[in-house]
Design a protein around this motif. Structure first.
Motif, PDB file in Angstrom:
ATOM      1  N   THR A   1       0.843  -1.198   0.000  1.00 40.80           N
ATOM      2  CA  THR A   1       0.000   0.000   0.000  1.00 40.80           C
ATOM      3  C   THR A   1       0.878   1.248   0.000  1.00 40.80           C
ATOM      4  N   PHE A   2       0.626   2.148  -0.957  1.00 35.77           N
ATOM      5  CA  PHE A   2       1.292   3.446  -1.010  1.00 35.77           C
ATOM      6  C   PHE A   2       0.268   4.488  -0.586  1.00 35.77           C
ATOM      7  N   ARG A   3       0.402   4.976   0.631  1.00 35.55           N
ATOM      8  CA  ARG A   3      -0.585   5.911   1.184  1.00 35.55           C
ATOM      9  C   ARG A   3      -0.319   7.354   0.768  1.00 35.55           C
ATOM     10  N   GLN A   4       0.941   7.733   0.709  1.00 42.08           N
ATOM     11  CA  GLN A   4       1.289   9.095   0.332  1.00 42.08           C
ATOM     12  C   GLN A   4       2.729   9.138  -0.140  1.00 42.08           C
TER      13      GLN A   4
ATOM     14  N   THR B   1       7.083   4.899   7.988  1.00 47.11           N
ATOM     15  CA  THR B   1       6.583   6.176   8.501  1.00 47.11           C
ATOM     16  C   THR B   1       7.589   7.274   8.202  1.00 47.11           C
TER      17      THR B   1
ATOM     18  N   SER C   1       3.944  10.478   9.725  1.00 47.58           N
ATOM     19  CA  SER C   1       2.764   9.928   9.065  1.00 47.58           C
ATOM     20  C   SER C   1       3.161   8.671   8.305  1.00 47.58           C
ATOM     21  N   VAL C   2       2.262   7.684   8.311  1.00 44.60           N
ATOM     22  CA  VAL C   2       2.525   6.414   7.643  1.00 44.60           C
ATOM     23  C   VAL C   2       2.428   6.602   6.133  1.00 44.60           C
ATOM     24  N   THR C   3       3.413   6.090   5.414  1.00 43.20           N
ATOM     25  CA  THR C   3       3.437   6.222   3.961  1.00 43.20           C
ATOM     26  C   THR C   3       3.196   4.899   3.234  1.00 43.20           C
ATOM     27  N   ASN C   4       3.643   3.793   3.826  1.00 39.89           N
ATOM     28  CA  ASN C   4       3.563   2.506   3.126  1.00 39.89           C
ATOM     29  C   ASN C   4       3.312   1.351   4.081  1.00 39.89           C
ATOM     30  N   ASP C   5       2.621   0.327   3.564  1.00 35.32           N
ATOM     31  CA  ASP C   5       2.459  -0.957   4.265  1.00 35.32           C
ATOM     32  C   ASP C   5       2.885  -2.069   3.300  1.00 35.32           C
TER      33      ASP C   5
END
Length: 208
Positions: free
Chosen positions: A101-104, A133, A148-152
């Protein structure tokens, strides 16, 4: 207390029954309902956690002047491998890449913190999650860093050798949800349930 229980079940939704089954399984571990060597006592998921800090450099940027996703994936994969080896105590090999997952975007110059942990084991297979993060300054708050979380990332790795890995056990609601989700995905991917669940005839309890 009854109302509180109803509220919890409502909030957890489909996970409520699965979490109850998970609780029974790990109570079985602690009460020695299944005969096993002491060395196979489950390890708390939190104790498998490893972390890594990395500065994001300009040479790893993409056309949008953010850090290239492939670079982030490599850093996450390296930490996942190291985490798996430390848990297994022997060499491990990558089997599969799960959810990514790419959140930002991740900007140049920020400090990126990776945290990995083993959330599930079955035989010689384990699932390792990595959360990235970013820590950076914001214009509106120049005297502090914003996180802030950026990736999972999720990785499946196999420990070399025929003997099973030590199981992991959740110690919090968040870890329990991660364990249940990993178990469901493990079965959906065509792998077998852990030996403990099979011995108790509960291999499908955490699925419903």
């Amino acid at each position: 207390m009854a109302l509180q229980g109803v509220a919890w079940r409502s909030w957890l939704g489909p996970y409520a029954f699965a979490l109850a089954g998970l609780h029974f399984v790990h109570i079985g571990y602690s009460c020695r309902m299944v005969h096993r060597p002491v060395t196979l006592t489950p390890v708390p998921i939190s104790q498998t956690e490893q972390s890594h800090l990395a500065i994001m450099h300009r040479q790893d940027r993409n056309n949008a002047n953010n850090i290239f996703g492939g670079h982030l994936l490599r850093l996450a994969a390296e930490l996942a491998y190291s985490t798996a080896v430390l848990h297994a105590g022997r060499h491990c090999e990558a089997v599969a890449l799960g959810d990514v997952t790419f959140r930002q975007p991740v900007p140049i110059g920020c400090v990126l913190e990776f945290k990995a942990k083993v959330v599930y084991t079955s035989g010689n297979l384990m699932r390792v999650t990595v959360v990235a993060t970013k820590h950076q300054q914001l214009l509106e708050r120049p005297l502090e860093l914003h996180a802030s979380v950026t990736n999972d990332f999720t990785f499946v790795l196999a420990a070399v050798g025929s003997y099973s890995l030590r199981a992991v056990a959740p110690n919090s609601l968040r870890e329990a949800l991660q364990y249940v989700a990993a178990h469901r995905q493990h079965l959906a991917d065509g792998y077998q349930a852990p030996e403990l669940l099979q011995q108790q005839g509960m291999e499908h309890v955490l699925v419903g």
